[in-house]
Design a protein around this motif. Structure first.
Motif, PDB file in Angstrom:
ATOM      1  N   LEU A  44      -7.083   5.511   7.198  1.00 56.38           N
ATOM      2  CA  LEU A  44      -5.948   4.692   7.620  1.00 56.38           C
ATOM      3  C   LEU A  44      -6.350   3.230   7.792  1.00 56.38           C
ATOM      4  N   VAL A  45      -7.475   2.991   8.440  1.00 59.18           N
ATOM      5  CA  VAL A  45      -7.951   1.611   8.653  1.00 59.18           C
ATOM      6  C   VAL A  45      -8.236   0.941   7.313  1.00 59.18           C
ATOM      7  N   LEU A  46      -8.871   1.638   6.393  1.00 54.80           N
ATOM      8  CA  LEU A  46      -9.154   1.060   5.075  1.00 54.80           C
ATOM      9  C   LEU A  46      -7.870   0.772   4.300  1.00 54.80           C
ATOM     10  N   PHE A  47      -6.869   1.633   4.425  1.00 57.37           N
ATOM     11  CA  PHE A  47      -5.601   1.403   3.740  1.00 57.37           C
ATOM     12  C   PHE A  47      -4.895   0.170   4.292  1.00 57.37           C
ATOM     13  N   VAL A  48      -4.858   0.048   5.625  1.00 52.49           N
ATOM     14  CA  VAL A  48      -4.225  -1.125   6.254  1.00 52.49           C
ATOM     15  C   VAL A  48      -4.981  -2.385   5.875  1.00 52.49           C
ATOM     16  N   TRP A  49      -6.316  -2.332   5.882  1.00 48.96           N
ATOM     17  CA  TRP A  49      -7.110  -3.493   5.489  1.00 48.96           C
ATOM     18  C   TRP A  49      -6.839  -3.878   4.036  1.00 48.96           C
ATOM     19  N   ALA A  50      -6.703  -2.894   3.143  1.00 49.14           N
ATOM     20  CA  ALA A  50      -6.430  -3.176   1.737  1.00 49.14           C
ATOM     21  C   ALA A  50      -5.078  -3.868   1.574  1.00 49.14           C
ATOM     22  N   LEU A  51      -4.073  -3.432   2.326  1.00 50.40           N
ATOM     23  CA  LEU A  51      -2.769  -4.105   2.275  1.00 50.40           C
ATOM     24  C   LEU A  51      -2.878  -5.540   2.768  1.00 50.40           C
ATOM     25  N   TYR A  52      -3.571  -5.742   3.880  1.00 47.27           N
ATOM     26  CA  TYR A  52      -3.765  -7.094   4.421  1.00 47.27           C
ATOM     27  C   TYR A  52      -4.512  -7.977   3.427  1.00 47.27           C
ATOM     28  N   TYR A  53      -5.604  -7.453   2.868  1.00 48.87           N
ATOM     29  CA  TYR A  53      -6.413  -8.221   1.924  1.00 48.87           C
ATOM     30  C   TYR A  53      -5.599  -8.568   0.684  1.00 48.87           C
ATOM     31  N   GLY A  54      -4.869  -7.601   0.165  1.00 44.65           N
ATOM     32  CA  GLY A  54      -4.068  -7.855  -1.021  1.00 44.65           C
ATOM     33  C   GLY A  54      -3.007  -8.905  -0.782  1.00 44.65           C
TER      34      GLY A  54
END
Length: 69
Positions: A44-54
């Protein structure tokens, strides 16, 4: 078809040695079970970070989709 040796009678728990499968001559063991809660949190944390980064580093929502009008 299923092998009758693979299923336990109703109400009985399958012993640990029957829950694992061996591959590669016993070098790799696979166990059927649940995903640990901490691993789900990491996903979940990696998915949220990927959305933020993108959104932050790849230029927002895209051409013509800017929300600051």
């Amino acid at each position: 078809m299923t092998d009758p040796r693979d299923s336990a009678p109703a109400g009985q728990e399958i012993p640990h040695h029957q829950q694992t499968e061996d591959y590669g001559g016993g070098h790799i063991k696979a166990r059927h079970g649940r995903i640990n809660a901490w691993l789900l949190v990491v996903y979940l944390v990696l998915f949220v970070w990927a959305l933020y980064y993108g959104y932050t580093y790849w230029g927002g929502l895209g051409p013509g989709l800017d929300l600051t009008r």
